[in-house]
Design a protein around this motif. Sequence first.
Motif, short mmCIF file in Angstrom:
data_model
loop_
_atom_site.label_atom_id
_atom_site.label_comp_id
_atom_site.label_asym_id
_atom_site.label_seq_id
_atom_site.Cartn_x
_atom_site.Cartn_y
_atom_site.Cartn_z
N GLY A 1 0.81 -1.21 0.00
CA GLY A 1 0.00 0.00 0.00
C GLY A 1 0.84 1.26 0.00
N LEU A 2 0.27 2.31 -0.54
CA LEU A 2 0.95 3.60 -0.58
C LEU A 2 0.59 4.48 0.61
CD1 LEU A 2 0.52 4.42 -4.36
CD2 LEU A 2 2.52 3.47 -3.22
N ASN A 3 -0.39 4.06 1.39
CA ASN A 3 -0.79 4.87 2.55
C ASN A 3 -1.16 3.93 3.70
OD1 ASN A 3 -3.41 3.90 2.03
ND2 ASN A 3 -3.83 5.60 0.67
N HIS A 4 -1.48 4.52 4.83
CA HIS A 4 -1.74 3.73 6.02
C HIS A 4 -2.98 2.84 5.88
CE1 HIS A 4 1.30 5.31 8.76
NE2 HIS A 4 1.20 6.41 8.05
N SER A 5 -4.04 3.35 5.27
CA SER A 5 -5.27 2.55 5.22
C SER A 5 -5.07 1.28 4.40
CB SER A 5 -6.43 3.37 4.67
OG SER A 5 -6.14 3.84 3.37
N ALA A 6 -4.33 1.36 3.30
CA ALA A 6 -4.06 0.15 2.51
C ALA A 6 -3.14 -0.79 3.27
CB ALA A 6 -3.45 0.52 1.16
N GLY A 7 -2.18 -0.25 4.01
CA GLY A 7 -1.29 -1.07 4.81
C GLY A 7 -2.02 -1.77 5.94
N VAL A 8 -2.95 -1.07 6.58
CA VAL A 8 -3.76 -1.67 7.64
C VAL A 8 -4.61 -2.79 7.07
CG1 VAL A 8 -5.70 -1.23 9.20
CG2 VAL A 8 -3.79 0.36 9.12
N CYS A 9 -5.20 -2.55 5.92
CA CYS A 9 -6.02 -3.57 5.27
C CYS A 9 -5.17 -4.80 4.95
CB CYS A 9 -6.65 -2.98 4.00
SG CYS A 9 -7.89 -4.03 3.26
N GLN A 10 -3.97 -4.59 4.40
CA GLN A 10 -3.11 -5.71 4.06
C GLN A 10 -2.64 -6.45 5.31
OE1 GLN A 10 0.26 -4.72 1.62
NE2 GLN A 10 0.76 -6.85 1.25
N MET A 11 -2.38 -5.71 6.37
CA MET A 11 -1.94 -6.33 7.62
C MET A 11 -2.98 -7.30 8.17
SD MET A 11 0.12 -6.62 10.11
CE MET A 11 -0.17 -7.51 11.61
N ASN A 12 -4.24 -6.94 8.06
CA ASN A 12 -5.31 -7.73 8.66
C ASN A 12 -5.99 -8.71 7.72
OD1 ASN A 12 -5.54 -6.82 11.51
ND2 ASN A 12 -5.66 -4.85 10.50
N THR A 13 -5.80 -8.55 6.41
CA THR A 13 -6.48 -9.44 5.47
C THR A 13 -5.55 -10.11 4.48
OG1 THR A 13 -6.88 -7.75 3.78
CG2 THR A 13 -8.52 -7.95 5.55
N GLY A 14 -4.33 -9.60 4.34
CA GLY A 14 -3.41 -10.12 3.34
C GLY A 14 -3.58 -9.47 1.99
N SER A 15 -4.47 -8.50 1.88
CA SER A 15 -4.74 -7.82 0.61
C SER A 15 -4.92 -6.33 0.85
CB SER A 15 -6.01 -8.40 -0.01
OG SER A 15 -6.40 -7.65 -1.14
N THR A 16 -4.52 -5.52 -0.12
CA THR A 16 -4.74 -4.08 0.00
C THR A 16 -6.16 -3.69 -0.40
OG1 THR A 16 -3.89 -3.71 -2.24
CG2 THR A 16 -2.32 -3.47 -0.41
N LEU A 17 -6.92 -4.64 -0.93
CA LEU A 17 -8.29 -4.37 -1.35
C LEU A 17 -9.25 -4.54 -0.18
CD1 LEU A 17 -8.20 -6.31 -4.72
CD2 LEU A 17 -7.85 -3.86 -4.36
#
Length: 176
Positions: A151-167
Amino acid sequence: MNRFRHTASLPTRRELLLRGGAGFGALALSYLLRDNPAFAQPPVAANPLAPKPPHLPARAKSVVFLFMEGGPSSIDLFDPKPLLNRLAGQRLPSHFRPVITPMGETDAPLLASRRRWAQHGSGGLWVSDWYPHVATCADDFAVIRSCWANGLNHSAGVCQMNTGSTLAGRPSLEHG
């Protein structure tokens, strides 16, 4: 008849933990157990939701997974940067790619860390003065330094951290 033809097969417990916690423990475990024949793929059960026998007897009494969104940065807790303190007040060296801060600045001077650091435990874990009590039990936990995100920002990184995906919209172990 499978009512859910549009979905892939149900994930195993290992896959669920791997995706839900970004696979930190599974990465280390798969390396440590890579040649162990006891971990060969078991035959597929008739009911995919039926409990599977464990590979080894359970030893852990509990697992604590801390995801501290909005918590202090690892740079302030476990990651001293002595060169940063020596370069404080100067511009970023030219061999670095340009960095744009959240406020749009591109040429801001480097700031020194305000933390004091000491090594603790038999492993010599660096811990800042913000965590004096954590420092006393440095041998009882692991600090993972190999995290990265797409991810390019925190929200995408948080999403990837908890789901394995930036979507957004993927299953997660986290609940609010």
